[in-house]
Write an enzyme that holds these catalytic residues in place. Structure first.
Site, PDB file in Angstrom:
ATOM      1  N   HIS A 107       0.732  -1.128   0.029  1.00  0.00           N
ATOM      2  CA  HIS A 107      -0.090   0.180   0.002  1.00  0.00           C
ATOM      3  C   HIS A 107       0.724   1.014   0.014  1.00  0.00           C
ATOM      4  CE1 HIS A 107      -3.311   2.680   1.186  1.00  0.00           C
ATOM      5  NE2 HIS A 107      -2.567   3.240   1.883  1.00  0.00           N
ATOM      6  N   GLU A 108       1.902   1.250   0.727  1.00  0.00           N
ATOM      7  CA  GLU A 108       2.626   2.639   0.913  1.00  0.00           C
ATOM      8  C   GLU A 108       3.534   2.556  -0.231  1.00  0.00           C
ATOM      9  OE1 GLU A 108       2.149   4.638   3.046  1.00  0.00           O
ATOM     10  OE2 GLU A 108       0.699   3.415   4.311  1.00  0.00           O
ATOM     11  N   HIS A 111       1.582   4.208  -3.121  1.00  0.00           N
ATOM     12  CA  HIS A 111       1.464   5.808  -2.822  1.00  0.00           C
ATOM     13  C   HIS A 111       2.471   6.467  -3.699  1.00  0.00           C
ATOM     14  CE1 HIS A 111      -1.929   6.621  -0.372  1.00  0.00           C
ATOM     15  NE2 HIS A 111      -1.655   6.063   0.324  1.00  0.00           N
ATOM     16  N   GLU A 168      -6.056   6.648  -1.665  1.00  0.00           N
ATOM     17  CA  GLU A 168      -6.079   5.587  -0.902  1.00  0.00           C
ATOM     18  C   GLU A 168      -6.519   4.396  -1.287  1.00  0.00           C
ATOM     19  OE1 GLU A 168      -4.642   5.306   1.941  1.00  0.00           O
ATOM     20  OE2 GLU A 168      -3.952   7.047   1.881  1.00  0.00           O
TER      21      GLU A 168
END
Length: 247
Positions: A107-108, A111, A168
């Site tokens: 997820h990070e 980004h 997100e």
């Protein structure tokens, strides 16, 4: 649209990363710190394979991947533009396993790959520019005060917060693909967010007023995306996943 180029953003991000490390208790040489590095390397390899396959060869050429574990009770992890990644020990009990760490890591990293940092900075500049133009154009003090009040609320709730929520959701989708390609079971991502929800104690703001989707919305969306992530990983020869073993 990103108004801040990588050539400006990456050096600043790297400097901020170094400052965080200089002010923190960095953990090295432990099983957990080595696990953070191992997962990070697998995710970054998956990211490069995925980007190359989708026409983005060389996209990561200026990335300088680094994976750090910091001794801190903060329940957080982040990836700066350019690939500098930090996990705080406070998030590990919620991760519960290497697979949980992979869900967070994916997820990070997503980004960073999607340039969300640049886009958010650019959006901030535009928001501030419109506000400045309005204040210059409106001569009446009362009208100017009303503009500032309603523009501030409207642009935040109607534009900036949905913008952040879309980031997100995109990071959830790409992160799910990356963790699956790295050999980690994507079904664990929804379980991770269930634990995140339990950890929050129900204190999250309403989705309309939040930078993140609600936990319920996120869990449902991630669950529905799992077959897609599995199918994407299969294209790269990943047909089975590592067992989910708790720390």
């Amino acid at each position: 649209m990103a108004l801040v180029p990588n050539s400006q953003l990456f050096p600043t991000a790297f400097q901020q990363y170094d400052q965080v490390l200089s002010e923190s208790k960095v953990i090295t040489g432990t099983a957990q710190s080595e696990m953070i590095t191992r997962v990070g390397q697998r995710i970054s390899v998956a990211a490069e394979r995925w980007l190359n396959a989708n026409g983005y060869e060389g996209y990561l050429k200026d990335y300088k991947w680094e994976y750090t574990l910091i001794d801190d009770n903060t329940v957080n992890a982040w990836c700066m533009p350019g690939g500098k990644i930090v996990f705080y020990t406070g998030i590990l009990p919620i991760a519960q396993s290497e697979t949980g760490v992979a869900a967070i890591m994916g997820h990070e990293v997503a980004h960073a790959l999607a340039n969300h940092g640049q886009q958010r900075m650019s959006a901030d500049y535009i928001q501030q520019g419109v506000a400045l133009a309005g204040n210059v154009a409106i001569q009446n003090d009362n009208d100017r005060a009303a503009f500032n009040q309603y523009y501030g609320i409207g642009s935040q709730v109607g534009v900036m917060l949905p913008f952040s929520r879309s980031h997100e959701s995109q990071a959830d989708e790409v992160g799910l693909i990356l963790m699956a390609m790295a050999g980690y079971n994507p079904t664990e991502a929804a379980e991770l967010w269930k634990r995140m929800e339990a950890n929050s104690g129900g204190n999250a703001p309403p989705e309309l007023l939040s930078t993140h989707p609600s936990n319920a919305s996120r869990i449902q969306a991630i669950t529905e995306m799992v077959p897609m992530a599995e199918a994407e990983a299969k294209k790269f020869g990943v047909t089975s996943f590592r067992p989910i073993t708790k720390f």
